[in-house]
Design a protein around this motif. Structure first.
Motif, PDB file in Angstrom:
ATOM      1  N   LEU A 200       1.910   9.838   0.562  1.00 47.93           N
ATOM      2  CA  LEU A 200       2.323   9.185   1.810  1.00 47.93           C
ATOM      3  C   LEU A 200       2.539   7.699   1.564  1.00 47.93           C
ATOM      4  O   LEU A 200       1.593   6.977   1.252  1.00 47.93           O
ATOM      5  N   PRO A 201       3.794   7.200   1.679  1.00 50.48           N
ATOM      6  CA  PRO A 201       4.016   5.743   1.565  1.00 50.48           C
ATOM      7  C   PRO A 201       3.228   5.020   2.653  1.00 50.48           C
ATOM      8  O   PRO A 201       3.203   5.454   3.810  1.00 50.48           O
ATOM      9  N   CYS A 202       2.600   3.914   2.282  1.00 54.98           N
ATOM     10  CA  CYS A 202       1.731   3.230   3.234  1.00 54.98           C
ATOM     11  C   CYS A 202       1.616   1.764   2.847  1.00 54.98           C
ATOM     12  O   CYS A 202       1.602   1.425   1.657  1.00 54.98           O
ATOM     13  N   ALA A 203       1.556   0.893   3.845  1.00 55.60           N
ATOM     14  CA  ALA A 203       1.373  -0.538   3.619  1.00 55.60           C
ATOM     15  C   ALA A 203       0.148  -1.010   4.387  1.00 55.60           C
ATOM     16  O   ALA A 203      -0.101  -0.569   5.519  1.00 55.60           O
ATOM     17  N   ILE A 204      -0.626  -1.889   3.775  1.00 52.11           N
ATOM     18  CA  ILE A 204      -1.797  -2.483   4.414  1.00 52.11           C
ATOM     19  C   ILE A 204      -1.444  -3.924   4.775  1.00 52.11           C
ATOM     20  O   ILE A 204      -1.135  -4.729   3.888  1.00 52.11           O
ATOM     21  N   VAL A 205      -1.458  -4.235   6.055  1.00 49.57           N
ATOM     22  CA  VAL A 205      -1.050  -5.549   6.548  1.00 49.57           C
ATOM     23  C   VAL A 205      -2.295  -6.355   6.917  1.00 49.57           C
ATOM     24  O   VAL A 205      -3.103  -5.917   7.739  1.00 49.57           O
ATOM     25  N   ILE A 206      -2.439  -7.517   6.319  1.00 50.86           N
ATOM     26  CA  ILE A 206      -3.570  -8.402   6.595  1.00 50.86           C
ATOM     27  C   ILE A 206      -3.028  -9.688   7.213  1.00 50.86           C
ATOM     28  O   ILE A 206      -2.080 -10.278   6.700  1.00 50.86           O
ATOM     29  N   GLY A 207      -3.626 -10.101   8.325  1.00 51.35           N
ATOM     30  CA  GLY A 207      -3.081 -11.240   9.069  1.00 51.35           C
ATOM     31  C   GLY A 207      -1.855 -10.805   9.851  1.00 51.35           C
ATOM     32  O   GLY A 207      -0.806 -11.441   9.811  1.00 51.35           O
ATOM     33  N   ALA A 208      -2.001  -9.715  10.596  1.00 52.57           N
ATOM     34  CA  ALA A 208      -0.895  -9.128  11.356  1.00 52.57           C
ATOM     35  C   ALA A 208      -0.690  -9.865  12.680  1.00 52.57           C
ATOM     36  O   ALA A 208      -1.601 -10.535  13.175  1.00 52.57           O
ATOM     37  N   VAL A 257       0.646  -8.365   2.487  1.00 50.77           N
ATOM     38  CA  VAL A 257       0.941  -6.935   2.570  1.00 50.77           C
ATOM     39  C   VAL A 257       0.627  -6.297   1.223  1.00 50.77           C
ATOM     40  O   VAL A 257       1.031  -6.801   0.171  1.00 50.77           O
ATOM     41  N   ILE A 258      -0.102  -5.180   1.264  1.00 49.58           N
ATOM     42  CA  ILE A 258      -0.368  -4.380   0.071  1.00 49.58           C
ATOM     43  C   ILE A 258       0.463  -3.108   0.190  1.00 49.58           C
ATOM     44  O   ILE A 258       0.246  -2.304   1.102  1.00 49.58           O
ATOM     45  N   GLU A 259       1.424  -2.928  -0.689  1.00 57.16           N
ATOM     46  CA  GLU A 259       2.302  -1.767  -0.668  1.00 57.16           C
ATOM     47  C   GLU A 259       1.755  -0.682  -1.594  1.00 57.16           C
ATOM     48  O   GLU A 259       1.208  -0.990  -2.656  1.00 57.16           O
ATOM     49  N   GLY A 260       1.920   0.580  -1.183  1.00 61.11           N
ATOM     50  CA  GLY A 260       1.459   1.644  -2.060  1.00 61.11           C
ATOM     51  C   GLY A 260       1.647   3.021  -1.474  1.00 61.11           C
ATOM     52  O   GLY A 260       2.457   3.227  -0.557  1.00 61.11           O
ATOM     53  N   GLU A 261       0.885   3.972  -1.995  1.00 57.64           N
ATOM     54  CA  GLU A 261       0.940   5.357  -1.541  1.00 57.64           C
ATOM     55  C   GLU A 261      -0.474   5.920  -1.456  1.00 57.64           C
ATOM     56  O   GLU A 261      -1.322   5.619  -2.312  1.00 57.64           O
ATOM     57  N   VAL A 262      -0.714   6.741  -0.427  1.00 58.34           N
ATOM     58  CA  VAL A 262      -1.944   7.515  -0.359  1.00 58.34           C
ATOM     59  C   VAL A 262      -1.675   8.802  -1.132  1.00 58.34           C
ATOM     60  O   VAL A 262      -0.760   9.562  -0.810  1.00 58.34           O
ATOM     61  N   ILE A 263      -2.463   9.031  -2.180  1.00 62.11           N
ATOM     62  CA  ILE A 263      -2.159  10.069  -3.158  1.00 62.11           C
ATOM     63  C   ILE A 263      -2.451  11.461  -2.611  1.00 62.11           C
ATOM     64  O   ILE A 263      -3.482  11.704  -1.960  1.00 62.11           O
ATOM     65  N   ALA A 293       2.593  -2.840  -5.037  1.00 62.92           N
ATOM     66  CA  ALA A 293       2.975  -4.258  -4.955  1.00 62.92           C
ATOM     67  C   ALA A 293       2.039  -4.974  -3.996  1.00 62.92           C
ATOM     68  O   ALA A 293       1.455  -4.362  -3.087  1.00 62.92           O
ATOM     69  N   ILE A 294       1.875  -6.272  -4.209  1.00 64.97           N
ATOM     70  CA  ILE A 294       1.200  -7.153  -3.245  1.00 64.97           C
ATOM     71  C   ILE A 294       2.153  -8.304  -2.960  1.00 64.97           C
ATOM     72  O   ILE A 294       2.609  -8.984  -3.884  1.00 64.97           O
TER      73      ILE A 294
END
Length: 354
Positions: A200-208, A257-263, A293-294
């Motif tokens: 699942l493609p997913c991004a973690i947003v900090i300071g939204a 933003v931390i870009e990635g995937e939930v495996i 990516a960050i």
């Protein structure tokens, strides 16, 4: 002018569109306390947070966090009145207005020039144990955690974006562990992707932006795009940009933003973690997030939330108060206000007696 806000055409205050606009507003009111000396992110930073929340309850800005060149902001929603102000609302009308606005949506504003992508790290450049402040909140925590990350993911079939709050354990290199299970919408998204054998493609947003933080905390219907809900909360389309490595839209004006995937098909031990009731959740098998990516602003500010602190309970409490207001107002016509003391496990309702 720094810290000032415009008046909209209805005579009210406009909602805030970025995290740092909220910080500027608090600063202009004298509601930000700065800590300039070096602070250890392992326990010491949390001790200062707890001390502040028991007293003046101001926002905190740690300028010098050991092991990181990124300052840390916390307790920005120390009061419910700040939640209201960030959405451009008066606290006295907060719940009634939120109920009236709950079905509004605004399409996003897509941009390519995004402050959150001023610095980009991809592949071997990434080390989450080095690139982010390593905040350890409680004595027996399994390690450093992201506690103020809004996770954004597209539905595997419809592409509709969900936004939610999830704790993330920083493992190191390109790995995190994430707590996300059905019936939470993000957990359902992953379950549907996993059934297809897909990550699942997913991004973690900090300071939204505040509107997105509130959308992520609210009970938005499963089929609704929460980026559009965030735009409605702030009264203006949310500025988004496409991630560098995954097909996910994120707020262009976020801090990190931390870009990635939930495996797919992978679970690892996560925890213990000191949760919002001041008790530990035990070690459990939870999801694995692989970082691709960050990206961040050049002068990024890291947002941290103390589980069970005043900021946490306001962000959790206001959506619950709104739901209670909606249900109870069906048979009690004049509700003055609702509070949710006791870790939001109960409520107090003030009414105009008939």
């Amino acid at each position: 002018i720094r810290g000032m806000r415009q008046i909209d055409r209805y005579g009210g205050m406009q909602a805030m569109e970025t995290f740092r606009q909220l910080l500027d507003w608090l600063d202009a009111r004298g509601d930000v306390a700065r800590v300039s000396r070096e602070v250890d992110p392992r326990h010491e930073l949390t001790a200062v947070m707890r001390h502040m929340q028991k007293g003046e309850n101001k926002a905190l800005l740690f300028k010098n966090v050991k092991g990181s060149d990124i300052p840390v902001a916390t307790n920005v929603f120390g009061f419910r009145s700040t939640v209201a102000a960030s959405l451009g609302l008066e606290e006295g009308n907060l719940l009634r207005t939120l109920v009236a606005q709950e079905n509004r949506r605004l399409p996003v504003d897509r941009v390519t020039d995004a402050p959150v992508q001023e610095i980009v790290k991809i592949g071997d450049e990434i080390d989450v144990a080095r690139d982010l402040p390593q905040i350890v909140y409680a004595e027996h925590d399994a390690g450093a955690y992201i506690t103020a990350g809004v996770l954004i993911a597209p539905h595997p079939e419809t592409g509709v974006f969900n936004a939610s709050w999830n704790r993330c354990q920083l493992v190191g290199d390109d790995k995190l562990r994430v707590r996300m299970m059905p019936p939470q919408h993000l957990g359902r998204y992953h379950a549907e992707a996993e059934a297809k054998g897909q990550n699942l493609p997913c991004a973690i947003v900090i300071g939204a932006p505040p509107g997105l933080m509130f959308s992520a905390a609210s009970k938005v219907p499963y089929e609704v795009d929460e980026l559009e809900v965030a735009g409605a909360w702030q009264g203006k389309p949310l500025r988004v940009t496409r991630c560098k490595t995954i097909p996910v839209d994120v707020p262009a004006d976020a801090e990190i933003v931390i870009e990635g995937e939930v495996i797919c098909g992978t679970r690892e031990d996560e925890g213990p973690f000191g949760e919002f009731t001041d008790g530990y959740v035990p070690v459990m098998k939870n999801h694995v997030f692989k970082v691709k990516a960050i990206t961040r602003r050049r002068d990024a500010i890291y947002h941290a939330i103390l589980a069970g602190g005043t900021e946490d309970l306001n962000l959790v409490g206001v959506p619950i108060q709104t739901e209670i207001y909606k249900k109870v107002s069906a048979f009690v016509p004049k509700i003055k206000d609702i509070a949710t003391p006791g870790y939001v496990f109960g409520c107090v309702i003030a009414i105009e007696k008939q």
